[in-house]
Design a protein around this motif. Structure first.
Motif, PDB file in Angstrom:
ATOM      1  N   LEU A 382       0.762  -1.344  -0.075  1.00 39.47           N
ATOM      2  CA  LEU A 382       0.035  -0.026   0.046  1.00 39.47           C
ATOM      3  C   LEU A 382       0.824   1.250   0.103  1.00 39.47           C
ATOM      4  O   LEU A 382       0.494   2.180  -0.815  1.00 39.47           O
ATOM      5  CB  LEU A 382      -0.877   0.082   1.151  1.00 39.47           C
ATOM      6  CG  LEU A 382      -1.804   1.106   1.365  1.00 39.47           C
ATOM      7  CD1 LEU A 382      -2.938   1.153   0.464  1.00 39.47           C
ATOM      8  CD2 LEU A 382      -2.571   1.295   2.714  1.00 39.47           C
ATOM      9  N   LEU A 383       1.901   1.175   0.874  1.00 44.43           N
ATOM     10  CA  LEU A 383       2.653   2.499   0.899  1.00 44.43           C
ATOM     11  C   LEU A 383       3.525   2.704  -0.292  1.00 44.43           C
ATOM     12  O   LEU A 383       3.769   3.960  -0.850  1.00 44.43           O
ATOM     13  CB  LEU A 383       3.533   2.199   2.182  1.00 44.43           C
ATOM     14  CG  LEU A 383       2.677   2.361   3.397  1.00 44.43           C
ATOM     15  CD1 LEU A 383       3.730   2.287   4.571  1.00 44.43           C
ATOM     16  CD2 LEU A 383       2.040   3.669   3.840  1.00 44.43           C
ATOM     17  N   VAL A 384       4.102   1.495  -0.871  1.00 46.29           N
ATOM     18  CA  VAL A 384       4.708   1.675  -2.067  1.00 46.29           C
ATOM     19  C   VAL A 384       3.793   2.069  -3.301  1.00 46.29           C
ATOM     20  O   VAL A 384       4.320   3.118  -4.116  1.00 46.29           O
ATOM     21  CB  VAL A 384       5.500   0.540  -2.489  1.00 46.29           C
ATOM     22  CG1 VAL A 384       5.852   0.558  -4.050  1.00 46.29           C
ATOM     23  CG2 VAL A 384       6.551  -0.151  -1.670  1.00 46.29           C
ATOM     24  N   GLY A 385       2.707   2.050  -3.102  1.00 46.18           N
ATOM     25  CA  GLY A 385       1.690   2.322  -4.231  1.00 46.18           C
ATOM     26  C   GLY A 385       1.357   3.983  -3.963  1.00 46.18           C
ATOM     27  O   GLY A 385       1.514   4.587  -4.832  1.00 46.18           O
ATOM     28  N   PHE A 386       1.104   4.226  -2.739  1.00 44.02           N
ATOM     29  CA  PHE A 386       1.206   5.665  -2.220  1.00 44.02           C
ATOM     30  C   PHE A 386       2.376   6.651  -2.938  1.00 44.02           C
ATOM     31  O   PHE A 386       2.079   7.655  -3.538  1.00 44.02           O
ATOM     32  CB  PHE A 386       1.237   5.749  -0.734  1.00 44.02           C
ATOM     33  CG  PHE A 386      -0.047   5.611  -0.009  1.00 44.02           C
ATOM     34  CD1 PHE A 386      -1.016   4.717  -0.590  1.00 44.02           C
ATOM     35  CD2 PHE A 386      -0.172   6.172   1.046  1.00 44.02           C
ATOM     36  CE1 PHE A 386      -2.153   4.591  -0.037  1.00 44.02           C
ATOM     37  CE2 PHE A 386      -1.546   5.909   1.926  1.00 44.02           C
ATOM     38  CZ  PHE A 386      -2.408   5.112   1.263  1.00 44.02           C
ATOM     39  N   ILE A 387       3.615   6.069  -2.813  1.00 43.10           N
ATOM     40  CA  ILE A 387       4.745   6.937  -3.048  1.00 43.10           C
ATOM     41  C   ILE A 387       4.876   7.019  -4.589  1.00 43.10           C
ATOM     42  O   ILE A 387       5.152   8.079  -5.147  1.00 43.10           O
ATOM     43  CB  ILE A 387       6.060   6.226  -2.550  1.00 43.10           C
ATOM     44  CG1 ILE A 387       6.100   6.286  -0.901  1.00 43.10           C
ATOM     45  CG2 ILE A 387       7.127   6.910  -2.762  1.00 43.10           C
ATOM     46  CD1 ILE A 387       7.124   5.651  -0.132  1.00 43.10           C
ATOM     47  N   LEU A 388       4.823   5.764  -5.570  1.00 42.35           N
ATOM     48  CA  LEU A 388       4.715   5.859  -6.711  1.00 42.35           C
ATOM     49  C   LEU A 388       3.816   6.631  -7.287  1.00 42.35           C
ATOM     50  O   LEU A 388       3.839   7.616  -8.173  1.00 42.35           O
ATOM     51  CB  LEU A 388       4.610   4.281  -7.140  1.00 42.35           C
ATOM     52  CG  LEU A 388       5.674   3.472  -6.890  1.00 42.35           C
ATOM     53  CD1 LEU A 388       5.516   2.162  -7.585  1.00 42.35           C
ATOM     54  CD2 LEU A 388       7.228   4.113  -7.698  1.00 42.35           C
ATOM     55  N   LEU A 389       2.380   6.654  -7.177  1.00 39.66           N
ATOM     56  CA  LEU A 389       1.296   7.232  -7.768  1.00 39.66           C
ATOM     57  C   LEU A 389       1.445   8.855  -7.462  1.00 39.66           C
ATOM     58  O   LEU A 389       1.141   9.662  -8.020  1.00 39.66           O
ATOM     59  CB  LEU A 389       0.018   6.641  -7.139  1.00 39.66           C
ATOM     60  CG  LEU A 389      -0.326   5.210  -7.590  1.00 39.66           C
ATOM     61  CD1 LEU A 389      -1.779   4.806  -7.210  1.00 39.66           C
ATOM     62  CD2 LEU A 389      -0.284   5.350  -9.221  1.00 39.66           C
ATOM     63  N   SER A 390       1.807   9.104  -5.987  1.00 41.68           N
ATOM     64  CA  SER A 390       2.135  10.617  -5.939  1.00 41.68           C
ATOM     65  C   SER A 390       3.082  11.105  -6.530  1.00 41.68           C
ATOM     66  O   SER A 390       2.957  12.399  -6.661  1.00 41.68           O
ATOM     67  CB  SER A 390       1.971  10.719  -4.246  1.00 41.68           C
ATOM     68  OG  SER A 390       3.168  10.098  -3.629  1.00 41.68           O
TER      69      SER A 390
END
Length: 426
Positions: A382-390
């Motif tokens: 979830l947090l990897v997704g947060f960082i990549l998308l933002s």
């Protein structure tokens, strides 16, 4: 020369009622998502779903129908007006959710959820179009912030309503409650909402005119850049919603009380949207949203570092406050990005709302589903997704603007002729 953005015409409806009605239209979408979060496990058990991650498809199917349906409603509403198209969409929404109460298979439920989303797509397109019909510039962003405040408040209430229904009934009763809410909004709309699209602004429903409108939307650098940026950042939100029940009940063992923790996050998002409605007219959409996007990314990086050091999950006393802080900041991003994408496109508001909504919701739903697919019992995916998308969202904003934190266009809204000329030049 650009003209001051002072457009303010509620078409005879009291300002508070117009804002509240538009907020309720948007809230139908939030209710259709968040109220089902506590029921995902029971739905899976009742309909024979053995893979826990597949239960997330109840949310994803709705989002895909919701995103895809918007592409149709925009051009149609630009031709026939807002009211009739809106009432048709709500009728589809209510009928689909009512039929879902008697679902006999998971595939049938997913199909009806997609149809429900297609109906709900009209509420999103028309809600944004009505606001754009009536307001412009920072005033539009302020109104959308108030609308989003109510929209964000629904996640506070909806999961707890869903949990309460589950205590005394089954997941099927949740669908009945959603259908009744939709019917109530339909009645209010039919009685009170005026037609906000002026006759002289209606566009012919021909292939050439639709293609022209789509070209205007897709070739406007500012609108297109902020649309992609919004799709990325909404992928963050949908990824969290998809995994919320698993994170809170499996990783942090909160059981039925997880809705309270989820509600705390939603409350802060709602308060942030309210604060944005007050601050945006002073500081501008760009300063607030660009700063919030950078802060969101930085906090996600910090959270990932702590979670990684703790073996895949930060302590709950750290997880809940930092997740709440992140989504509080989110409240300054989504609303302003939507307003920035719509502001140059008032002359094709219906089609613009449809194209932007399709790209944002459909794209965000896909990215959110991908994040959910990689759930592995920790918060790391979830947090990897947060960082990549933002990070991608920040890059899109930079490419659209050429720089960050530039407020020079926040105070102006171009006339329809100037908007068309600007789009042609770009």
């Amino acid at each position: 020369m650009a003209q001051p953005a002072q457009k303010n015409d509620t078409h005879g409806l009291p300002y508070w009622e117009l804002v509240t009605l538009v907020a309720c239209l948007m809230a139908m979408n939030a209710a259709a998502i968040d109220i089902f979060i506590p029921a995902l496990q029971d739905i899976g058990s009742a309909l024979g779903v053995t893979d826990a991650n597949q239960r997330q498809l109840v949310i994803t199917a709705y989002l895909l129908g919701f995103g895809g349906g918007q592409i149709v409603y925009g051009p149609v509403s630009d031709r026939f007006g807002r009211r009739r198209v809106l009432l048709f969409g709500i009728a589809v929404y209510v009928l689909a959710v009512g039929w879902a109460t008697v679902s006999t298979s998971f595939a049938m439920l997913l199909a009806l959820r997609a149809i429900q989303g297609i109906g709900a797509a009209a509420t999103r397109v028309i809600a944004v179009s009505v606001v754009r019909d009536c307001f412009g510039g920072r005033r539009m962003a302020s109104v959308m912030s108030l609308v989003m405040m109510v929209f964000m408040a629904i996640p506070v209430i909806a999961p707890n309503i869903g949990q309460g229904i589950m205590l005394f009934g089954t997941w099927r009763e949740i669908f009945i409650v959603v259908a009744l809410f939709g019917a109530a909004v339909a009645l209010w709309t039919a009685i009170r909402l005026p037609e906000t699209l002026a006759p002289e602004n209606r566009r012919e429903l021909t292939g050439k005119r639709i293609a022209e409108a789509f070209r205007i939307v897709l070739t406007n650098r500012i609108a297109f850049g902020y649309t992609i940026a919004t799709a990325m950042i909404f992928g963050v939100l949908f990824g969290f919603i998809n995994q919320a029940e698993q994170l809170y009940t499996q990783v942090y063992q909160l059981g039925p009380y997880f809705t309270l923790a989820f509600s705390a996050t939603a409350i802060c998002m709602a308060l942030a949207s309210f604060m944005n409605s007050r601050l945006v007219e002073t500081f501008g959409m760009r300063r607030l949203s660009h700063g919030a996007l950078i802060a969101f990314t930085a906090i996600a990086v910090l959270h990932l570092a702590v979670a990684w050091a703790c073996g895949g999950q930060a302590p709950i006393w750290f997880f809940i406050p930092i997740m709440t802080l992140n989504f509080c900041i989110f409240g300054f991003i989504g609303t302003n990005f939507n307003a920035l994408a719509m502001d140059p496109l008032g002359h094709v508001a219906g089609t613009a709302s449809a194209v932007l909504g399709f790209m944002q919701t459909f794209g965000g739903g896909i990215f959110g589903a991908i994040i959910g697919y990689f759930y592995n019992g920790t918060v790391i995916p979830l947090l990897v997704g947060f960082i990549l998308l933002s990070t991608i969202s920040t890059l899109c904003v930079y490419l659209a603007e050429g720089r960050l934190f530039d407020p020079k266009y926040d105070d102006v809204t171009l006339s329809p002729q100037q908007q068309a000329e600007q789009s042609a030049a770009e």
